[in-house]
Write a protein that holds these residues in place. Sequence first.
Motif, mmCIF file in Angstrom:
data_model
loop_
_atom_site.group_PDB
_atom_site.id
_atom_site.type_symbol
_atom_site.label_atom_id
_atom_site.label_comp_id
_atom_site.label_asym_id
_atom_site.label_seq_id
_atom_site.Cartn_x
_atom_site.Cartn_y
_atom_site.Cartn_z
ATOM 1 N N SER A 66 0.831 -1.212 0.000
ATOM 2 C CA SER A 66 0.000 0.000 0.000
ATOM 3 C C SER A 66 0.864 1.260 0.000
ATOM 4 O O SER A 66 0.554 2.232 -0.707
ATOM 5 N N LEU A 67 1.956 1.269 0.755
ATOM 6 C CA LEU A 67 2.863 2.418 0.767
ATOM 7 C C LEU A 67 3.642 2.478 -0.535
ATOM 8 O O LEU A 67 3.791 3.554 -1.129
ATOM 9 N N PHE A 68 4.151 1.342 -0.989
ATOM 10 C CA PHE A 68 4.877 1.322 -2.260
ATOM 11 C C PHE A 68 4.012 1.874 -3.388
ATOM 12 O O PHE A 68 4.474 2.663 -4.209
ATOM 13 N N ASN A 69 2.763 1.472 -3.441
ATOM 14 C CA ASN A 69 1.862 1.917 -4.493
ATOM 15 C C ASN A 69 1.744 3.447 -4.509
ATOM 16 O O ASN A 69 1.800 4.071 -5.571
ATOM 17 N N LEU A 70 1.626 4.049 -3.336
ATOM 18 C CA LEU A 70 1.559 5.514 -3.262
ATOM 19 C C LEU A 70 2.882 6.147 -3.681
ATOM 20 O O LEU A 70 2.901 7.115 -4.441
ATOM 21 N N SER A 105 8.676 -7.836 -13.563
ATOM 22 C CA SER A 105 7.365 -7.166 -13.546
ATOM 23 C C SER A 105 6.296 -8.104 -13.008
ATOM 24 O O SER A 105 5.367 -7.665 -12.328
ATOM 25 N N LYS A 106 6.440 -9.409 -13.294
ATOM 26 C CA LYS A 106 5.479 -10.394 -12.785
ATOM 27 C C LYS A 106 5.535 -10.488 -11.265
ATOM 28 O O LYS A 106 4.513 -10.600 -10.600
ATOM 29 N N THR A 107 6.746 -10.448 -10.717
ATOM 30 C CA THR A 107 6.889 -10.483 -9.259
ATOM 31 C C THR A 107 6.276 -9.232 -8.638
ATOM 32 O O THR A 107 5.595 -9.314 -7.615
ATOM 33 N N LEU A 108 6.489 -8.100 -9.277
ATOM 34 C CA LEU A 108 5.890 -6.848 -8.800
ATOM 35 C C LEU A 108 4.360 -6.962 -8.824
ATOM 36 O O LEU A 108 3.686 -6.523 -7.885
ATOM 37 N N GLU A 109 3.838 -7.574 -9.849
ATOM 38 C CA GLU A 109 2.392 -7.787 -9.956
ATOM 39 C C GLU A 109 1.889 -8.709 -8.844
ATOM 40 O O GLU A 109 0.810 -8.499 -8.290
ATOM 41 N N ARG A 110 2.676 -9.733 -8.487
ATOM 42 C CA ARG A 110 2.291 -10.630 -7.387
ATOM 43 C C ARG A 110 2.240 -9.882 -6.056
ATOM 44 O O ARG A 110 1.364 -10.127 -5.234
ATOM 45 N N TYR A 111 3.194 -8.964 -5.835
ATOM 46 C CA TYR A 111 3.144 -8.143 -4.621
ATOM 47 C C TYR A 111 1.838 -7.355 -4.587
ATOM 48 O O TYR A 111 1.199 -7.223 -3.551
ATOM 49 N N LYS A 112 1.451 -6.850 -5.742
ATOM 50 C CA LYS A 112 0.211 -6.074 -5.838
ATOM 51 C C LYS A 112 -1.002 -6.943 -5.500
ATOM 52 O O LYS A 112 -1.877 -6.525 -4.743
ATOM 53 N N GLN A 113 -1.046 -8.134 -6.056
ATOM 54 C CA GLN A 113 -2.185 -9.029 -5.842
ATOM 55 C C GLN A 113 -2.285 -9.515 -4.407
ATOM 56 O O GLN A 113 -3.371 -9.634 -3.858
ATOM 57 N N THR A 114 -1.144 -9.795 -3.792
ATOM 58 C CA THR A 114 -1.163 -10.332 -2.425
ATOM 59 C C THR A 114 -1.131 -9.244 -1.366
ATOM 60 O O THR A 114 -1.523 -9.481 -0.231
ATOM 61 N N GLY A 115 -0.650 -8.044 -1.724
ATOM 62 C CA GLY A 115 -0.566 -6.955 -0.759
ATOM 63 C C GLY A 115 0.476 -7.178 0.317
ATOM 64 O O GLY A 115 0.475 -6.507 1.347
#
Length: 172
Positions: free
Chosen positions: A65-69, A89-99
């Motif tokens: 949530s902080l990274f996204n901001l 980029s896929k790993t970054l997307e996994r961080y997004k999906q799992t939070g």
Amino acid sequence: MSKPNIMTSSTATMTSKLNKEISSIVKHSSFDRKNIAFKNSITYADFLSNKMLMILVIREGVPYSLFNLIQHFTPFSEDSWAKILDISSKTLERYKQTGKRFKSIQSEKIIEMAEVTHVGLDVFGSMDKFKLWLETPNYALGSLKPIELLNDSYGKDLVISELTRINYGILV
């Protein structure tokens, strides 16, 4: 030499979101508050000026949530972020999906880029001017683009040093 504080409404909105997120992270953190000094309601600027607090957040791991901001507040693309964090980029997307929280090494990079952006905005007054500077070869930095140096801590230090010299009118 201090630059005028030019804050657009989108920058003010993003800063407000960052302030709320940082305050929430500190409030719900597990670190021992007696070892560091900070107020109950901490701002993003307070956070970036408190090295001990940054260390503690890095050790706990930056939440997505902080990274996204921060990602939306910085001039870096998603591909640039993946390169800076040394992940796909896929790993970054996994961080997004799992939070989930980032590892310490990645958390440190996230905070470093937040610092660079904070200093860059202070020097140039706008994200567009700062982004242009990052992408322009710089004689003082060995004719490299400053953005090319941000993949490691020494490069980040060189970029911040150059930004500080520019802020004080010391041009090489």
